[in-house]
Design an enzyme around this catalytic site. Structure first.
Site, short mmCIF file in Angstrom:
data_model
loop_
_atom_site.label_atom_id
_atom_site.label_comp_id
_atom_site.label_asym_id
_atom_site.label_seq_id
_atom_site.Cartn_x
_atom_site.Cartn_y
_atom_site.Cartn_z
N ARG A 20 0.86 -1.18 0.00
CA ARG A 20 0.00 0.00 0.00
C ARG A 20 0.90 1.23 0.00
O ARG A 20 1.96 1.23 0.65
CB ARG A 20 -0.89 0.03 1.25
CG ARG A 20 -2.02 -0.98 1.22
CD ARG A 20 -3.10 -0.64 0.19
NE ARG A 20 -4.21 -1.57 0.20
CZ ARG A 20 -4.34 -2.63 -0.60
NH1 ARG A 20 -3.39 -2.92 -1.49
NH2 ARG A 20 -5.40 -3.41 -0.52
N HIS B 91 -0.92 0.31 -9.73
CA HIS B 91 -1.57 -0.63 -8.79
C HIS B 91 -2.05 -1.88 -9.55
O HIS B 91 -3.26 -2.18 -9.56
CB HIS B 91 -2.72 0.04 -8.05
CG HIS B 91 -3.09 -0.70 -6.79
ND1 HIS B 91 -3.50 -0.09 -5.63
CD2 HIS B 91 -3.12 -2.04 -6.51
CE1 HIS B 91 -3.77 -0.99 -4.71
NE2 HIS B 91 -3.53 -2.20 -5.22
P1 NAP Z 1 -0.98 -11.94 4.80
O1 NAP Z 1 -1.00 -13.35 4.34
O2 NAP Z 1 -1.94 -11.51 5.86
O3 NAP Z 1 0.51 -11.65 5.31
C1 NAP Z 1 0.84 -10.50 6.02
C2 NAP Z 1 2.28 -10.60 6.51
O4 NAP Z 1 2.66 -9.33 7.06
C3 NAP Z 1 2.46 -11.64 7.62
O5 NAP Z 1 3.70 -12.29 7.47
C4 NAP Z 1 2.46 -10.77 8.88
O6 NAP Z 1 3.17 -11.32 9.98
C5 NAP Z 1 3.16 -9.54 8.39
N1 NAP Z 1 2.86 -8.37 9.22
C6 NAP Z 1 1.65 -7.80 9.46
N2 NAP Z 1 1.77 -6.78 10.33
C7 NAP Z 1 3.08 -6.73 10.67
C8 NAP Z 1 3.81 -5.92 11.57
N3 NAP Z 1 3.24 -4.95 12.30
N4 NAP Z 1 5.13 -6.16 11.68
C9 NAP Z 1 5.73 -7.14 10.97
N5 NAP Z 1 5.08 -7.96 10.10
C10 NAP Z 1 3.77 -7.75 9.97
O7 NAP Z 1 -1.19 -10.93 3.59
P2 NAP Z 1 -0.94 -11.19 2.01
O8 NAP Z 1 -2.05 -11.97 1.43
O9 NAP Z 1 0.45 -11.70 1.84
O10 NAP Z 1 -1.07 -9.70 1.45
C11 NAP Z 1 -0.23 -8.66 1.88
C12 NAP Z 1 -0.69 -7.31 1.34
O11 NAP Z 1 -0.39 -7.18 -0.05
C13 NAP Z 1 -2.20 -7.05 1.40
O12 NAP Z 1 -2.62 -6.66 2.68
C14 NAP Z 1 -2.37 -5.93 0.37
O13 NAP Z 1 -2.30 -4.66 0.99
C15 NAP Z 1 -1.17 -6.09 -0.56
N6 NAP Z 1 -1.59 -6.41 -1.94
C16 NAP Z 1 -1.27 -5.55 -2.95
C17 NAP Z 1 -1.63 -5.86 -4.25
C18 NAP Z 1 -1.21 -5.00 -5.40
O14 NAP Z 1 -1.66 -5.23 -6.52
N7 NAP Z 1 -0.36 -4.03 -5.23
C19 NAP Z 1 -2.34 -7.03 -4.51
C20 NAP Z 1 -2.65 -7.89 -3.46
C21 NAP Z 1 -2.27 -7.56 -2.17
P3 NAP Z 1 2.76 -12.74 10.64
O15 NAP Z 1 3.28 -13.78 9.66
O16 NAP Z 1 3.45 -12.77 11.94
O17 NAP Z 1 1.25 -12.74 10.73
C1 GLV Z 2 -5.11 -5.29 -3.94
O1 GLV Z 2 -4.48 -4.31 -3.76
C2 GLV Z 2 -5.51 -6.21 -2.93
O2 GLV Z 2 -5.36 -5.90 -1.74
O3 GLV Z 2 -6.01 -7.29 -3.29
#
Ligand code: NAP
Ligand code: GLV
Length: 309
Positions: free
Chosen positions: A224, A272
């Protein structure tokens, strides 16, 4: 079963068609202002606060994205006991792996510099980097961060990872929490941000944090925009501490035309698009989870409201 749909910025019809295919028994309706009628489930992207209030019968809200920041930012408008369920990969992991691997390889093989040289018709050999000097640090070792790590491991990049809880993952030097943050940064030549946006992670990548990266580091932000303090990043790129940044997300989207990132040659901007929601995969996943919930089974991707992701 009644399903209420609201997908901000998109037309509802393709979503309804996809839902009809996998849940033919469901009664579907597009949310309209003033609709407070009962529903069993809601399928949403960036919903208005009025949609998720105390709606009779609502058992869960499905977010058609991985990041739930736009829902949690509604605060008390979303009842604390209402389960919020996010996408769990649903085809995003592969896209993230492609995007980040491309960006890392571009910097490692110096294509960013070759491209600038080409624009100036400048034939000049640049000494290749060594992999041992090109450790990639991944902020966030969740569904998407682990998939990115897996892809980079195929190219033998040394890897660091940072998460909230301590992880133990083969081939990744794992750091955790605020106490592991500085050490993680000091040893990451490329920083990849794939964290959820929460009160703890907003503004995390500010001048103080980015200054801990080694001289000539690179940043790739696919999470983000609000993880980054943009003015701090710009100054660190301009003074050479950060050699390049690839940014998919911004404080304001679309990135305003007058924003200095557009003009900075060492900053690459994409709109994005690092990992798009794949409608078919996402709706199939959501339908599977609705069926599991109806059988009383647990599902993946349930958001922990105390953690914010
Ligand atoms: P996820 O499975 O919930 O993984 C989140 C990771 O971040 C976990 O390893 C978590 O730690 C860690 N984390 C959260 N808060 C933290 C903190 N305060 N300090 C240190 N580590 C922390 O999420 P995901 O599915 O991988 O997605 C991640 C993000 O990608 C989404 O929330 C979204 O904003 C972004 N995204 C962007 C796009 C784009 O097109 N640009 C597309 C999809 C997603 P733990 O392992 O300890 O829980
Ligand atoms: C896109 O940014 C998502 O969070 O899926």
């Amino acid at each position: 079963m009644r399903i209420l749909v609201h997908v901000s910025g998109g037309k509802p019809d393709p979503w309804l068609a996809e839902l009809r295919t996998v849940l033919p028994e469901a009664e579907l309706r597009v949310w309209q202002p003033g609709d407070d009628d009962p529903a069993d489930y809601a399928v949403v992207w960036k919903p208005p606060a009025a949609m998720l209030g105390r709606r009779p019968g609502l058992k869960a809200v499905f977010n058609v994205g991985a990041g739930v920041d736009a829902i949690l930012e509604l605060g008390d408008a979303v009842p604390a006991e209402l389960p919020v369920i996010r996408l769990d990969d649903a085809g995003m992991g592969m896209q993230m792996a492609e995007y980040v691997t491309h960006a890392v390889l571009r910097y490692f093989r110096r294509f960013d510099e070759f491209s600038m040289q080409e624009n100036a018709a400048n034939w000049r050999f640049l000494k290749p980097y060594e992999k041992r000097d090109f450790r990639v640090g991944i902020l966030g070792l969740g569904v998407l961060g682990r998939r990115i790590a897996e892809a980079l491991a195929h190219f033998d990049f040394p890897l660091n990872g940072w998460s909230r809880s301590q992880r133990n993952l083969a081939g990744i030097q794992c750091y955790a929490g605020p106490e592991g943050f500085t050490e993680f940064l000091r040893h990451s030549r490329v920083l990849v941000c794939v964290l959820p946006l929460t009160p703890e992670t907003r503004g995390l990548l500010n001048r103080a944090a980015l200054a801990h990266l080694p001289q000539g580091a690179f940043l790739i932000n696919v999470a983000r925009g609000d993880h980054v303090v943009e003015q701090d990043l710009l100054e660190l790129v301009q003074n050479g501490h950060i050699a390049g940044a690839t940014l998919d997300v911004f404080n304001e989207e679309p990135l305003p035309r007058a924003h200095p990132f557009w003009k900075e040659p060492r900053i690459t901007v994409t709109p994005h698009c690092a990992a798009l929601t794949l409608r078919g995969d996402s709706i199939r996943q959501i339908a599977g989870k609705i069926r599991a919930l109806e059988r009383g089974e647990p599902v993946a991707g349930l958001v922990d409201r105390t953690k914010g992701y």
